[in-house]
Scaffold this motif. Structure first.
Motif, short mmCIF file in Angstrom:
data_model
loop_
_atom_site.label_atom_id
_atom_site.label_comp_id
_atom_site.label_asym_id
_atom_site.label_seq_id
_atom_site.Cartn_x
_atom_site.Cartn_y
_atom_site.Cartn_z
N SER A 113 -45.07 10.56 -3.68
CA SER A 113 -43.96 11.34 -4.25
C SER A 113 -44.04 11.31 -5.77
O SER A 113 -44.56 10.36 -6.36
CB SER A 113 -42.62 10.73 -3.84
OG SER A 113 -42.56 10.55 -2.46
N CYS A 114 -43.45 12.36 -6.40
CA CYS A 114 -43.36 12.32 -7.86
C CYS A 114 -41.90 12.34 -8.33
O CYS A 114 -41.64 12.11 -9.52
CB CYS A 114 -44.16 13.45 -8.48
SG CYS A 114 -43.68 15.06 -7.91
N ARG A 115 -40.97 12.64 -7.44
CA ARG A 115 -39.54 12.59 -7.78
C ARG A 115 -38.79 11.98 -6.59
O ARG A 115 -39.19 12.18 -5.43
CB ARG A 115 -38.96 13.98 -8.04
CG ARG A 115 -39.53 14.69 -9.26
CD ARG A 115 -39.04 14.06 -10.55
NE ARG A 115 -39.49 14.81 -11.71
CZ ARG A 115 -40.68 14.71 -12.28
NH1 ARG A 115 -41.59 13.89 -11.78
NH2 ARG A 115 -40.97 15.41 -13.37
N VAL A 116 -37.68 11.28 -6.90
CA VAL A 116 -36.78 10.79 -5.86
C VAL A 116 -35.36 11.14 -6.29
O VAL A 116 -34.98 10.89 -7.43
CB VAL A 116 -36.89 9.26 -5.67
CG1 VAL A 116 -35.97 8.81 -4.53
CG2 VAL A 116 -38.31 8.84 -5.38
N CYS A 117 -34.61 11.74 -5.37
CA CYS A 117 -33.19 12.02 -5.63
C CYS A 117 -32.34 10.97 -4.93
O CYS A 117 -32.50 10.75 -3.72
CB CYS A 117 -32.83 13.41 -5.11
SG CYS A 117 -31.05 13.76 -5.23
N PHE A 118 -31.48 10.32 -5.69
CA PHE A 118 -30.53 9.35 -5.12
C PHE A 118 -29.17 10.03 -5.04
O PHE A 118 -28.50 10.22 -6.07
CB PHE A 118 -30.46 8.10 -6.00
CG PHE A 118 -31.76 7.35 -6.07
CD1 PHE A 118 -32.15 6.50 -5.04
CD2 PHE A 118 -32.62 7.51 -7.15
CE1 PHE A 118 -33.36 5.83 -5.09
CE2 PHE A 118 -33.84 6.83 -7.21
CZ PHE A 118 -34.20 5.99 -6.18
N PRO A 119 -28.75 10.44 -3.85
CA PRO A 119 -27.49 11.18 -3.73
C PRO A 119 -26.30 10.37 -4.26
O PRO A 119 -26.25 9.15 -4.12
CB PRO A 119 -27.36 11.43 -2.22
CG PRO A 119 -28.78 11.46 -1.75
CD PRO A 119 -29.47 10.40 -2.58
N SER A 120 -25.36 11.08 -4.86
CA SER A 120 -24.20 10.41 -5.44
C SER A 120 -23.15 10.05 -4.39
O SER A 120 -22.16 9.42 -4.70
CB SER A 120 -23.58 11.29 -6.54
OG SER A 120 -23.41 12.59 -6.06
N ALA A 121 -23.36 10.47 -3.14
CA ALA A 121 -22.47 10.08 -2.05
C ALA A 121 -23.31 9.81 -0.80
O ALA A 121 -24.41 10.34 -0.67
CB ALA A 121 -21.47 11.21 -1.76
N ALA A 181 -32.03 8.41 0.15
CA ALA A 181 -32.92 8.87 -0.92
C ALA A 181 -33.72 10.05 -0.38
O ALA A 181 -34.03 10.09 0.81
CB ALA A 181 -33.85 7.75 -1.37
N LEU A 182 -34.01 11.00 -1.27
CA LEU A 182 -34.81 12.17 -0.90
C LEU A 182 -36.04 12.20 -1.78
O LEU A 182 -35.93 12.15 -3.01
CB LEU A 182 -33.99 13.44 -1.07
CG LEU A 182 -32.88 13.58 -0.02
CD1 LEU A 182 -31.56 13.96 -0.65
CD2 LEU A 182 -33.27 14.59 1.05
N PHE A 183 -37.20 12.28 -1.15
CA PHE A 183 -38.48 12.15 -1.85
C PHE A 183 -39.16 13.51 -1.92
O PHE A 183 -39.22 14.23 -0.92
CB PHE A 183 -39.38 11.17 -1.09
CG PHE A 183 -38.80 9.81 -0.92
CD1 PHE A 183 -39.17 8.75 -1.73
CD2 PHE A 183 -37.84 9.58 0.06
CE1 PHE A 183 -38.60 7.49 -1.58
CE2 PHE A 183 -37.27 8.32 0.22
CZ PHE A 183 -37.65 7.28 -0.60
N TYR A 184 -39.69 13.83 -3.10
CA TYR A 184 -40.39 15.10 -3.26
C TYR A 184 -41.89 14.84 -3.40
O TYR A 184 -42.33 14.08 -4.27
CB TYR A 184 -39.89 15.86 -4.49
CG TYR A 184 -40.65 17.15 -4.70
CD1 TYR A 184 -40.57 18.18 -3.77
CD2 TYR A 184 -41.49 17.32 -5.79
CE1 TYR A 184 -41.29 19.36 -3.91
CE2 TYR A 184 -42.22 18.49 -5.96
CZ TYR A 184 -42.11 19.51 -5.01
OH TYR A 184 -42.84 20.67 -5.17
#
Ligand SMILES: C[S@@+](CC[C@H](N)C(=O)[O-])C[C@H]1O[C@@H](n2cnc3c(N)ncnc32)[C@H](O)[C@@H]1O
Length: 179
Positions: A116-124, A143-146
């Motif tokens: 992955s090159c980005r990870v989104c950590f949701p705020s909820a 977590a969401l991995f791109y």
């Protein structure tokens, strides 16, 4: 009476992705070509062009084009990420978004962040959907991995869901950090 583990809510694998996450996935990738671990071919939760269910066993099939992966959680979840690693290395997977959790101490995390090159950590917390449309467990930090090269699109599509972090180049092996 002994209850089979799969029937215990926290051990069930039937935790479907909510629509607002799928909308962000499609905004990023344009479409989903394959859900390699789908609940159903007839009434799939994920609007992908192709689906593998437990009958086909997605782990032994080719994963071509744009993938959305919300794997059956469990102690052996890492094999889904190793499979993605192999498919990406082979050039069959062109882009992927993975919904999993923040478990930074695990082998699964290390495999995922290597591609992955980005990870989104949701705020909820994400409220997953159960087979009857009900709220479905697990409670953890998601977590969401791109995996891919269109990082700007991922950043824009997931900006409202949470904070997007850059995976350091020294860790990310298979996703060039380009826009
Ligand atoms: C966490 S759910 C995700 C369902 C759907 N992909 C979504 O995101 O809403 C994981 C799904 O994987 C399916 N599954 C389990 N083992 C599988 C296998 N070996 N091959 C394909 N699907 C599998 C389960 O039946 C379950 O529906």
């Amino acid at each position: 009476m002994t209850v089979p583990p799969a029937l215990l809510s926290h051990e069930s694998t039937e935790h479907y992705t909510p629509q607002y996450i799928l909308a962000a996935v499609i905004a990023c990738m344009g479409a989903i070509d394959l859900d390699p671990c789908s609940n159903s071919r007839e009434i799939p939760n994920v609007p992908a062009a192709r689906h593998y269910t437990v009958q086909e066993n997605g782990l032994v099939q080719p994963w071509e084009d744009r993938i959305f992966l919300n794997p059956p959680f469990g102690h052996d979840v890492e094999r889904w990420f190793s499979k993605l690693y192999l498919e990406r290395s082979a050039g069959r997977t062109t882009e992927a978004i993975v919904l999993w959790k923040s478990a930074t101490e695990t082998a699964a995390w290390k495999t995922l962040t290597a591609i992955s090159c980005r990870v989104c950590f949701p705020s909820a917390r994400i409220r997953f959907i159960g087979p009857q449309g009900n709220d479905s467990g697990p409670t953890f930090s998601p977590a969401l991995f791109y995996v891919g090269s269109r990082v700007k699109r991922f950043e824009e599509a997931f900006a409202e869901i949470g904070m997007v972090w850059v995976v350091p180049l020294t860790i990310s092996l298979l996703s060039p950090h380009v826009a």
